[in-house]
Write an enzyme that holds these catalytic residues in place. Structure first.
Site, PDB file in Angstrom:
ATOM      1  N   ASP A   1      -6.360  -0.978 -16.600  1.00  0.00           N
ATOM      2  CA  ASP A   1      -6.610  -0.447 -15.326  1.00  0.00           C
ATOM      3  C   ASP A   1      -5.802   0.923 -15.319  1.00  0.00           C
ATOM      4  O   ASP A   1      -5.884   1.520 -14.349  1.00  0.00           O
ATOM      5  CB  ASP A   1      -6.082  -1.288 -14.207  1.00  0.00           C
ATOM      6  CG  ASP A   1      -4.854  -1.931 -14.400  1.00  0.00           C
ATOM      7  OD1 ASP A   1      -4.630  -2.604 -15.587  1.00  0.00           O
ATOM      8  OD2 ASP A   1      -3.928  -1.627 -13.395  1.00  0.00           O
TER       9      ASP A   1
ATOM     10  N   GLY B   1       0.856  -1.236  -0.011  1.00  0.00           N
ATOM     11  CA  GLY B   1      -0.053   0.002  -0.053  1.00  0.00           C
ATOM     12  C   GLY B   1       0.764   1.274   0.058  1.00  0.00           C
ATOM     13  O   GLY B   1       0.241   2.270  -0.034  1.00  0.00           O
TER      14      GLY B   1
HETATM   15  P1  AMP Z   1       0.142  -0.452 -11.439  1.00  0.00           P
HETATM   16  O1  AMP Z   1       1.128  -1.308 -12.530  1.00  0.00           O
HETATM   17  O2  AMP Z   1       0.903   0.342 -10.784  1.00  0.00           O
HETATM   18  O3  AMP Z   1      -0.816   0.391 -12.327  1.00  0.00           O
HETATM   19  O4  AMP Z   1      -0.718  -1.362 -10.336  1.00  0.00           O
HETATM   20  C1  AMP Z   1      -1.327  -2.385 -10.840  1.00  0.00           C
HETATM   21  C2  AMP Z   1      -2.093  -2.588  -9.511  1.00  0.00           C
HETATM   22  O5  AMP Z   1      -1.244  -3.079  -8.477  1.00  0.00           O
HETATM   23  C3  AMP Z   1      -3.053  -1.542  -9.003  1.00  0.00           C
HETATM   24  O6  AMP Z   1      -4.324  -2.335  -8.488  1.00  0.00           O
HETATM   25  C4  AMP Z   1      -2.370  -1.105  -7.781  1.00  0.00           C
HETATM   26  O7  AMP Z   1      -3.248  -0.609  -6.864  1.00  0.00           O
HETATM   27  C5  AMP Z   1      -1.505  -2.357  -7.108  1.00  0.00           C
HETATM   28  N1  AMP Z   1      -0.485  -1.955  -6.595  1.00  0.00           N
HETATM   29  C6  AMP Z   1       0.951  -1.648  -7.123  1.00  0.00           C
HETATM   30  N2  AMP Z   1       1.778  -1.411  -6.245  1.00  0.00           N
HETATM   31  C7  AMP Z   1       1.126  -1.535  -5.130  1.00  0.00           C
HETATM   32  C8  AMP Z   1       1.813  -1.589  -3.798  1.00  0.00           C
HETATM   33  N3  AMP Z   1       2.833  -1.146  -3.322  1.00  0.00           N
HETATM   34  N4  AMP Z   1       0.828  -1.962  -2.737  1.00  0.00           N
HETATM   35  C9  AMP Z   1      -0.474  -2.257  -2.892  1.00  0.00           C
HETATM   36  N5  AMP Z   1      -0.984  -2.270  -4.292  1.00  0.00           N
HETATM   37  C10 AMP Z   1      -0.086  -2.037  -4.895  1.00  0.00           C
HETATM   38 MG    MG Z   2      -2.443   1.591 -12.136  1.00  0.00          MG
END
Ligand code: AMP
Ligand code: MG
Length: 520
Positions: free
Chosen positions: A269, A135
């Site tokens: 997403d 998070g």
């Molecule tokens: P992203 O590739 O950064 O767009 O993230 C893809 C998914 O992973 C989304 O649902 C983000 O909220 C989740 N996510 C990425 N980094 C974290 C993290 N450090 N803690 C929790 N969820 C994460």
């Molecule tokens: Mg994202």
């Protein structure tokens, strides 16, 4: 804090009845209420005075404890209930199921001067959607997001904005290159701002679960607040909605191509339903002009999200959105027509965008060929894209023999341009010169127009990295310098000309400069 709160998303849409904060699948809800984690020792690194004013605050607010408290997640603004949004997504071409805001927490919405803004903390702790994540966000990726979203705005690229960058005082464990070398890094929280953070993935989620009732509610909400000109919900409205989203998505991607921005993770997403650039992760800026380049090492094998493929991926993502919205219309034909329009519009808009980069206003049947030949020339050698187009504006008509000399500083190894490469460039400058004769502008007028579409300054990967290195040592001066510089990317700003330069050699293979991962 005196804000004109106007919460529409959580008022209009179904929330998760479970308010406990543990990881789970969430059904029949667009969001789950969750409280940000209180950081140990929050310190303000930077704030955008423009965004402070945009949300209706006085710039003096920056200096208040309330500002730090609210935008670090330490304190909840009265009468608000922070929440994480539920969404799904296709990641790297594969269905990934439920994702959701794993480390983003929406604080509230504000209405000010006819505009609506949702404010969201990124890196404020775990949520029901955190899956394996913690998070949090690290300082390096937060600086990158903070600086780039504001820089993109000033380049004229549709984007989410950033209000503040706050050090959390907590340490975050990250394996930056996914090679087993995890280290503690400083944690940070960015407050980002946009009319809405709804993504294609929010629609994907309900469609995949065949939850048509909530799919419709979400779509009707989105249209009511963000596409109000479309009118009341109906099949025709949904089709027009899709057409509008496609047009905005295309517009955004054409801008990316114009300024040489590579998003790096165009999963569904990470696609805003408002056509805004969202989720600044392993993005990068083209230095060498190269259609095959991606900054994202996680995508090194297939290069799905490479510069030259962004328009195609936009189309692929829109196809997924069409599939998600299909149950509301039950007729594939209008979606197919909209996707075809995207393809046709891409050809036209991309040509016009390249014309503008070359200072051409009149439409000429040879333009496609002129641009094609230029792109070929640019890939023969290592040429810096930003510098090339900026210098090209100095071209003086009737002097094709001087053309290459004018753009000389854009080349990494100018002295090696010989033989057939030299010949190709000479042919191209003659072609360009002849083409300019069809135009009606003076050299000066053409230069002025070109300088409005070809930025002089972009957030080169190594520049962000220098700011990160300094910040990790406790100095935030460079963050401010780059922030101020990038507010006027099309201006000459001679005192900043050291940033109008090719990437230094030390940055060629350095982590953070040429190699970025999703680890953030
Ligand atoms: P992203 O590739 O950064 O767009 O993230 C893809 C998914 O992973 C989304 O649902 C983000 O909220 C989740 N996510 C990425 N980094 C974290 C993290 N450090 N803690 C929790 N969820 C994460
Ligand atoms: Mg994202």
């Amino acid at each position: 804090m005196n804000l004109n709160l106007s919460n529409t998303f959580d008022n209009a849409l179904p929330s998760d009845p479970n308010t406990e904060n543990y990881r789970r699948k969430v059904f029949k809800a667009t969001h789950s209420y969750v409280t940000p984690k209180v950081p140990s020792d929050p310190k303000l690194i930077h704030a955008s005075t423009e965004m402070i004013k945009a949300i209706g605050l006085d710039t003096k607010a920056i200096k208040t404890q309330d500002f730090i408290d609210i935008f670090s997640g330490s304190k909840i603004q009265p009468n608000t209930k922070p929440y994480a949004m539920a969404y799904a997504g296709h990641q790297f071409g594969n269905w990934a199921g439920q994702l959701g805001d794993g480390r983003a927490i929406n604080l509230f919405e504000v209405a000010h001067q006819g505009k609506r803004w949702a404010l969201q903390l990124k890196g404020a702790g775990e949520t029901p959607y955190s899956r394996q994540g913690d998070g949090f966000a690290v300082l390096r990726s937060s600086i990158r997001e903070y600086l780039c979203s504001e820089a993109m705005f000033h380049l004229g690229v549709p984007t989410t904005r950033a209000l503040s960058l706050i050090l959390s005082g907590d340490e975050v464990l990250r394996d930056m290159l996914y090679n087993g070398n995890a280290e503690y890094e400083k944690g940070a929280i960015v407050c980002r701002v946009a009319p809405s953070f709804i993504r294609f993935g929010n629609f994907d989620l309900f469609a995949a679960r065949n939850d048509l009732k909530n799919l419709k509610r979400l779509t009707d909400y989105t249209i009511k607040y963000f596409y109000p000109h479309l009118g009341n919900p109906s099949q025709a409205t949904y089709i027009q909605f899709f057409n509008d989203v496609a047009a905005r998505t295309l517009e955004m991607i054409i801008h990316w191509q114009r300024v040489g921005f590579v998003h790096g993770v165009m999963n569904t997403d990470n696609m805003s339903i408002l056509g805004l650039t969202i989720d600044y992760g392993p993005y990068g800026w083209l230095e060498r002009f190269d259609f095959g380049w991606t900054p994202n090492t996680t995508d090194k094998q297939n290069k799905r999200y490479r510069y030259g493929n962004q328009p195609n991926i936009g189309l692929w993502n829109l196809l997924q959105l069409a599939n998600a919205l299909y149950p509301l219309v039950e007729d594939a034909e209008p979606f197919e027509a909209a996707l075809n329009t995207y393809k046709e519009d891409f050809d036209v808009k991309s040509l016009n965008m390249m014309r503008s980069k070359l200072g051409l206003h009149v439409q000429n049947k040879n333009d496609y060929e002129l641009i094609n030949q230029l792109e070929n020339c640019l890939t023969l050698h290592e040429v810096d894209m930003t510098i090339f187009f900026r210098l090209l504006s100095h071209y003086k008509q009737d002097n094709p023999q001087l053309g290459l000399e004018i753009v000389k500083d854009a080349f990494y190894k100018f002295e090696t341009i010989k033989d057939h490469i030299l010949k190709q460039w000479t042919v191209w400058f003659n072609f360009y010169d002849k083409r300019l004769q069809v135009e009606h502008l003076t050299d000066q007028e053409r230069q002025d127009q070109m300088n409005m579409v070809n930025p002089k300054y972009v957030l080169r990967n190594y520049m962000a990295q220098l700011a990160i290195d300094d910040a990790n040592k406790g100095s935030y001066k460079l963050i401010d310098e780059l922030f101020q510089l990038l507010k006027r990317p099309y201006n000459e700003q001679p005192k900043h000309s050291k940033w109008f330069a090719k990437r230094p050699e030390w940055a060629r293979h350095k982590v953070g400069c040429s190699m970025l991962s999703c680890s953030s």
